[in-house]
Design an enzyme around this catalytic site. Sequence first.
Site, PDB file in Angstrom:
ATOM      1  N   ASP A  59      45.953  47.901  47.259  1.00  0.00           N
ATOM      2  CA  ASP A  59      44.550  47.566  47.004  1.00  0.00           C
ATOM      3  C   ASP A  59      44.157  46.385  47.909  1.00  0.00           C
ATOM      4  O   ASP A  59      44.939  45.450  48.115  1.00  0.00           O
ATOM      5  CB  ASP A  59      44.357  47.191  45.527  1.00  0.00           C
ATOM      6  CG  ASP A  59      42.890  47.194  45.125  1.00  0.00           C
ATOM      7  OD1 ASP A  59      42.492  48.098  44.352  1.00  0.00           O
ATOM      8  OD2 ASP A  59      42.148  46.303  45.575  1.00  0.00           O
ATOM      9  N   ASN A 116      39.771  53.981  36.014  1.00  0.00           N
ATOM     10  CA  ASN A 116      38.402  53.659  35.622  1.00  0.00           C
ATOM     11  C   ASN A 116      37.513  54.867  35.905  1.00  0.00           C
ATOM     12  O   ASN A 116      37.642  55.511  36.946  1.00  0.00           O
ATOM     13  CB  ASN A 116      37.896  52.445  36.406  1.00  0.00           C
ATOM     14  CG  ASN A 116      38.696  51.190  36.086  1.00  0.00           C
ATOM     15  OD1 ASN A 116      39.124  50.995  34.958  1.00  0.00           O
ATOM     16  ND2 ASN A 116      38.919  50.350  37.085  1.00  0.00           N
ATOM     17  N   VAL A 125      34.565  52.776  43.202  1.00  0.00           N
ATOM     18  CA  VAL A 125      34.746  53.727  44.309  1.00  0.00           C
ATOM     19  C   VAL A 125      34.783  55.132  43.715  1.00  0.00           C
ATOM     20  O   VAL A 125      35.650  55.445  42.880  1.00  0.00           O
ATOM     21  CB  VAL A 125      36.044  53.437  45.100  1.00  0.00           C
ATOM     22  CG1 VAL A 125      36.230  54.477  46.201  1.00  0.00           C
ATOM     23  CG2 VAL A 125      36.004  52.037  45.706  1.00  0.00           C
ATOM     24  N   HIS A 129      41.087  57.562  41.491  1.00  0.00           N
ATOM     25  CA  HIS A 129      42.241  56.737  41.880  1.00  0.00           C
ATOM     26  C   HIS A 129      42.939  56.189  40.646  1.00  0.00           C
ATOM     27  O   HIS A 129      42.305  55.875  39.645  1.00  0.00           O
ATOM     28  CB  HIS A 129      41.831  55.595  42.818  1.00  0.00           C
ATOM     29  CG  HIS A 129      40.652  54.796  42.357  1.00  0.00           C
ATOM     30  ND1 HIS A 129      39.357  55.228  42.489  1.00  0.00           N
ATOM     31  CD2 HIS A 129      40.575  53.591  41.763  1.00  0.00           C
ATOM     32  CE1 HIS A 129      38.532  54.328  41.997  1.00  0.00           C
ATOM     33  NE2 HIS A 129      39.243  53.312  41.544  1.00  0.00           N
ATOM     34  N   HIS A 131      45.204  53.122  39.434  1.00  0.00           N
ATOM     35  CA  HIS A 131      45.681  51.778  39.771  1.00  0.00           C
ATOM     36  C   HIS A 131      47.096  51.625  39.210  1.00  0.00           C
ATOM     37  O   HIS A 131      47.326  51.888  38.023  1.00  0.00           O
ATOM     38  CB  HIS A 131      44.819  50.700  39.097  1.00  0.00           C
ATOM     39  CG  HIS A 131      43.392  50.625  39.571  1.00  0.00           C
ATOM     40  ND1 HIS A 131      42.963  49.671  40.472  1.00  0.00           N
ATOM     41  CD2 HIS A 131      42.303  51.357  39.253  1.00  0.00           C
ATOM     42  CE1 HIS A 131      41.660  49.815  40.672  1.00  0.00           C
ATOM     43  NE2 HIS A 131      41.227  50.833  39.937  1.00  0.00           N
TER      44      HIS A 131
HETATM   45  P1  5GP Z   1      37.613  50.807  40.768  1.00  0.00           P
HETATM   46  O1  5GP Z   1      36.855  49.555  40.450  1.00  0.00           O
HETATM   47  O2  5GP Z   1      36.700  51.875  41.355  1.00  0.00           O
HETATM   48  O3  5GP Z   1      38.449  51.325  39.650  1.00  0.00           O
HETATM   49  O4  5GP Z   1      38.652  50.395  41.881  1.00  0.00           O
HETATM   50  C1  5GP Z   1      38.370  50.410  43.237  1.00  0.00           C
HETATM   51  C2  5GP Z   1      39.452  49.597  43.905  1.00  0.00           C
HETATM   52  O5  5GP Z   1      39.407  49.862  45.276  1.00  0.00           O
HETATM   53  C3  5GP Z   1      39.250  48.088  43.737  1.00  0.00           C
HETATM   54  O6  5GP Z   1      40.413  47.523  43.122  1.00  0.00           O
HETATM   55  C4  5GP Z   1      39.052  47.581  45.161  1.00  0.00           C
HETATM   56  O7  5GP Z   1      39.660  46.333  45.393  1.00  0.00           O
HETATM   57  C5  5GP Z   1      39.678  48.690  45.991  1.00  0.00           C
HETATM   58  N1  5GP Z   1      39.081  48.879  47.298  1.00  0.00           N
HETATM   59  C6  5GP Z   1      37.758  48.971  47.580  1.00  0.00           C
HETATM   60  N2  5GP Z   1      37.562  49.200  48.888  1.00  0.00           N
HETATM   61  C7  5GP Z   1      38.818  49.244  49.453  1.00  0.00           C
HETATM   62  C8  5GP Z   1      39.250  49.463  50.786  1.00  0.00           C
HETATM   63  O8  5GP Z   1      38.488  49.659  51.737  1.00  0.00           O
HETATM   64  N3  5GP Z   1      40.601  49.444  50.986  1.00  0.00           N
HETATM   65  C9  5GP Z   1      41.493  49.252  49.958  1.00  0.00           C
HETATM   66  N4  5GP Z   1      42.785  49.254  50.266  1.00  0.00           N
HETATM   67  N5  5GP Z   1      41.090  49.048  48.690  1.00  0.00           N
HETATM   68  C10 5GP Z   1      39.766  49.044  48.438  1.00  0.00           C
END
Ligand code: 5GP
Length: 143
Positions: A59, A116, A125, A129, A131
């Site tokens: 991440d 999430n 995003v 995914h 985590h």
């Molecule tokens: P969400 O909030 O959708 O469950 O998690 C999205 C995750 O994607 C977040 O923890 C954020 O830090 C990670 N993230 C967002 N953009 C990028 C990116 O461009 N590269 C990587 N490696 N992680 C990302």
Amino acid sequence: MGRSSRLRRLVDASPIRPLVAAVLRKVWNMSECIFCKIAAGRLPARILYQDDLVTAFHDLHPAAPVHILVIPNRHIASVNDLDPGDEALVGRMFTAARRLAQEMGLHENGYRLIVNTGPHGGQTVLHLHLHLIGGQPMKYPMG
Ligand code: 5GP
Ligand code: ZN
């Protein structure tokens, strides 16, 4: 009425119009999706694992000493968009996470797996995914 307006009215009235719009929306989302780009190698990421179904990478903003994301290579927006045909893929996401947890030395002390979903779930995003978070004790919920 001209030929093009007649055609336009025909398309507007067509029952397949919502389907065409949905397909175009999906293609547009995929072309813009950062996780699709990472899986395809078109956006840099610290990739740890990739196979025919999933990709795992660090991440960008880790919430703990270990914070890895496991994603399907194919664009699936969220859990809401999963079909019964995706069960092997979802299983692969978990077995990849389990193996990575072991490789990262998390398996003994434990770790957290989070998916999430939607605005209330805190999904930012819109590409499914998982985590994998660990390396420190965690409270529930995180935030
Ligand atoms: P969400 O909030 O959708 O469950 O998690 C999205 C995750 O994607 C977040 O923890 C954020 O830090 C990670 N993230 C967002 N953009 C990028 C990116 O461009 N590269 C990587 N490696 N992680 C990302
Ligand atoms: Zn995507």
